[in-house]
Design a protein around this motif. Structure first.
Motif, PDB file in Angstrom:
ATOM      1  N   MET A 160       0.842  -1.206   0.000  1.00  0.00           N
ATOM      2  CA  MET A 160       0.000   0.000   0.000  1.00  0.00           C
ATOM      3  C   MET A 160       0.865   1.239   0.000  1.00  0.00           C
ATOM      4  O   MET A 160       1.921   1.265   0.633  1.00  0.00           O
ATOM      5  N   LYS A 161       0.361   2.280  -0.656  1.00  0.00           N
ATOM      6  CA  LYS A 161       1.055   3.566  -0.672  1.00  0.00           C
ATOM      7  C   LYS A 161       0.407   4.489   0.373  1.00  0.00           C
ATOM      8  O   LYS A 161      -0.750   4.265   0.754  1.00  0.00           O
ATOM      9  N   PRO A 162       1.100   5.546   0.804  1.00  0.00           N
ATOM     10  CA  PRO A 162       0.474   6.491   1.733  1.00  0.00           C
ATOM     11  C   PRO A 162      -0.818   7.048   1.120  1.00  0.00           C
ATOM     12  O   PRO A 162      -0.891   7.291  -0.079  1.00  0.00           O
ATOM     13  N   GLY A 163      -1.819   7.238   1.969  1.00  0.00           N
ATOM     14  CA  GLY A 163      -3.074   7.829   1.505  1.00  0.00           C
ATOM     15  C   GLY A 163      -3.950   6.874   0.717  1.00  0.00           C
ATOM     16  O   GLY A 163      -4.964   7.278   0.157  1.00  0.00           O
ATOM     17  N   GLU A 164      -3.574   5.616   0.701  1.00  0.00           N
ATOM     18  CA  GLU A 164      -4.383   4.654  -0.040  1.00  0.00           C
ATOM     19  C   GLU A 164      -5.363   3.968   0.919  1.00  0.00           C
ATOM     20  O   GLU A 164      -5.027   3.716   2.077  1.00  0.00           O
ATOM     21  N   VAL A 165      -6.557   3.676   0.411  1.00  0.00           N
ATOM     22  CA  VAL A 165      -7.537   2.949   1.223  1.00  0.00           C
ATOM     23  C   VAL A 165      -7.822   1.613   0.543  1.00  0.00           C
ATOM     24  O   VAL A 165      -8.257   1.569  -0.606  1.00  0.00           O
ATOM     25  N   VAL A 166      -7.544   0.544   1.276  1.00  0.00           N
ATOM     26  CA  VAL A 166      -7.758  -0.801   0.738  1.00  0.00           C
ATOM     27  C   VAL A 166      -8.874  -1.469   1.536  1.00  0.00           C
ATOM     28  O   VAL A 166      -8.800  -1.567   2.761  1.00  0.00           O
ATOM     29  N   LEU A 191     -20.957  10.203   8.605  1.00  0.00           N
ATOM     30  CA  LEU A 191     -20.016  11.150   9.222  1.00  0.00           C
ATOM     31  C   LEU A 191     -18.597  10.562   9.266  1.00  0.00           C
ATOM     32  O   LEU A 191     -17.614  11.226   8.932  1.00  0.00           O
ATOM     33  N   ILE A 192     -18.515   9.278   9.610  1.00  0.00           N
ATOM     34  CA  ILE A 192     -17.206   8.615   9.686  1.00  0.00           C
ATOM     35  C   ILE A 192     -16.583   8.515   8.294  1.00  0.00           C
ATOM     36  O   ILE A 192     -15.399   8.804   8.107  1.00  0.00           O
ATOM     37  N   ALA A 193     -17.394   8.150   7.315  1.00  0.00           N
ATOM     38  CA  ALA A 193     -16.882   8.017   5.943  1.00  0.00           C
ATOM     39  C   ALA A 193     -16.343   9.359   5.451  1.00  0.00           C
ATOM     40  O   ALA A 193     -15.255   9.436   4.857  1.00  0.00           O
ATOM     41  N   GLU A 194     -17.095  10.411   5.735  1.00  0.00           N
ATOM     42  CA  GLU A 194     -16.690  11.749   5.281  1.00  0.00           C
ATOM     43  C   GLU A 194     -15.368  12.156   5.926  1.00  0.00           C
ATOM     44  O   GLU A 194     -14.438  12.621   5.262  1.00  0.00           O
ATOM     45  N   LYS A 195     -15.255  11.933   7.226  1.00  0.00           N
ATOM     46  CA  LYS A 195     -14.030  12.339   7.942  1.00  0.00           C
ATOM     47  C   LYS A 195     -12.825  11.525   7.476  1.00  0.00           C
ATOM     48  O   LYS A 195     -11.743  12.065   7.238  1.00  0.00           O
ATOM     49  N   LEU A 196     -13.009  10.212   7.308  1.00  0.00           N
ATOM     50  CA  LEU A 196     -11.878   9.383   6.866  1.00  0.00           C
ATOM     51  C   LEU A 196     -11.433   9.776   5.457  1.00  0.00           C
ATOM     52  O   LEU A 196     -10.238   9.830   5.167  1.00  0.00           O
ATOM     53  N   GLY A 197     -12.403  10.090   4.615  1.00  0.00           N
ATOM     54  CA  GLY A 197     -12.088  10.519   3.254  1.00  0.00           C
ATOM     55  C   GLY A 197     -11.259  11.802   3.277  1.00  0.00           C
ATOM     56  O   GLY A 197     -10.316  11.968   2.496  1.00  0.00           O
ATOM     57  N   GLU A 198     -11.608  12.677   4.202  1.00  0.00           N
ATOM     58  CA  GLU A 198     -10.885  13.949   4.336  1.00  0.00           C
ATOM     59  C   GLU A 198      -9.456  13.708   4.852  1.00  0.00           C
ATOM     60  O   GLU A 198      -8.485  14.255   4.323  1.00  0.00           O
ATOM     61  N   GLN A 252     -17.535   3.976  -0.945  1.00  0.00           N
ATOM     62  CA  GLN A 252     -17.304   5.407  -0.711  1.00  0.00           C
ATOM     63  C   GLN A 252     -15.823   5.713  -0.481  1.00  0.00           C
ATOM     64  O   GLN A 252     -15.334   6.748  -0.875  1.00  0.00           O
ATOM     65  N   LEU A 253     -15.121   4.788   0.179  1.00  0.00           N
ATOM     66  CA  LEU A 253     -13.773   5.112   0.646  1.00  0.00           C
ATOM     67  C   LEU A 253     -12.628   4.414  -0.079  1.00  0.00           C
ATOM     68  O   LEU A 253     -11.557   4.985  -0.235  1.00  0.00           O
TER      69      LEU A 253
END
Ligand SMILES: Nc1ncnc2c1ncn2[C@@H]1O[C@H](COP(=O)(O)OP(=O)(O)OP(=O)(O)O)[C@@H](O)[C@H]1O
Length: 230
Positions: free
Chosen positions: A24-30, A168-175, A196-197
């Motif tokens: 995984m790279k930084p900022g990646e969501v798996v 709310l959690i999805a939005e914050k994690l995405g940010e 979403q993420l």
């Protein structure tokens, strides 16, 4: 950020993971998707050092952490929010947050966490057990982030919580993924949340990854079922 090669682990003499490979790279969501009992939780617990690696290698930020203790991995920047959240029920919200930053020196991250999750501001003195499931999940996430991890492992964060808090959690994690370059490994049954993420989704069967799909493919039930082995 993390490189996992041929990872094996299990419970006592019972092998569960059979050669997990991914990077995984930084900022990646798996996202990780798989049926019950396929080894998702075991994988997360092996990555944080709660279960011993029996074969293979885990490299984090260029450093071999395969045999590092859980606290060393936490200090290196791997955070974990287990299934069921595991907040301290008798400690207040603010005490729970303090526990999250205990291993890290420097300025307190609590004001920043309250900025990210304002809902916690009015609950600071309340004991953890007095919070709703959704509030507990937010607290567990904020406590983990208070340790300023570079990568967080989330085990079914949406389980049993109301849709507004899931959003709310999805939005914050995405940010945070964008602003902090936070990496996220997401074990989750909620397809909408993963979609979403996640940047990509790995399918696990019997302790090994058998396929990688794009989040868009998650809406194609036939493809997903075929990969899950239904
Ligand atoms: N403490 C334990 N001791 C022995 N076997 C265990 C232990 N915890 C889990 N297992 C077994 O390891 C296998 C993988 O479990 P794991 O919890 O990793 O699966 P999972 O994919 O996370 O499933 P779930 O969605 O049900 O949590 C299962 O067969 C389970 O019964």
């Amino acid at each position: 950020m993390i490189e996992v090669k041929n990872l094996h682990s299990g419970y006592g003499r019972i092998p569960i993971l059979h050669g997990i490979n991914f990077t995984m790279k930084p900022g990646e969501v798996v996202g990780i998707l798989g049926h019950n009992g396929m080894g998702k939780t075991t994988l997360l617990r092996t990555l944080v050092g709660q279960i011993k690696t029996t074969q293979g290698r885990i490299e984090f930020d260029g450093r071999d952490v395969t045999f590092a203790s859980s606290s060393e991995r936490a200090r290196a920047g791997i955070g974990y929010v287990p299934q069921g959240r595991d907040i301290f029920p008798l400690l207040s919200v603010v005490e729970n947050l303090k526990m999250g930053e205990i291993m890290r020196g420097g300025e307190s991250a609590i004001p920043e966490m309250l900025g990210h999750f304002p809902v916690l501001k009015d609950l600071l003195e309340r004991p953890g057990r007095g919070l709703s499931g959704g509030q507990q999940q937010i607290l567990a996430l904020a406590r983990c982030l208070a340790g300023r991890p570079k990568l967080i492992l989330l085990d079914e964060p949406t389980e049993g919580i109301q849709p507004s808090i899931v959003d709310l959690i999805a939005e914050k994690l995405g940010e945070l993924k964008v602003t902090l370059g936070l990496g996220i490994i997401l074990v989750e049954q909620d397809i909408r949340f993963i979609r979403q993420l996640a940047d990509r989704v790995l399918i696990i069967q019997k302790g090994a990854f058998v396929a990688e799909i794009s989040p868009d493919q998650l809406y194609d039930r036939e493809t997903v079922d075929a990969h899950l082995g239904i």
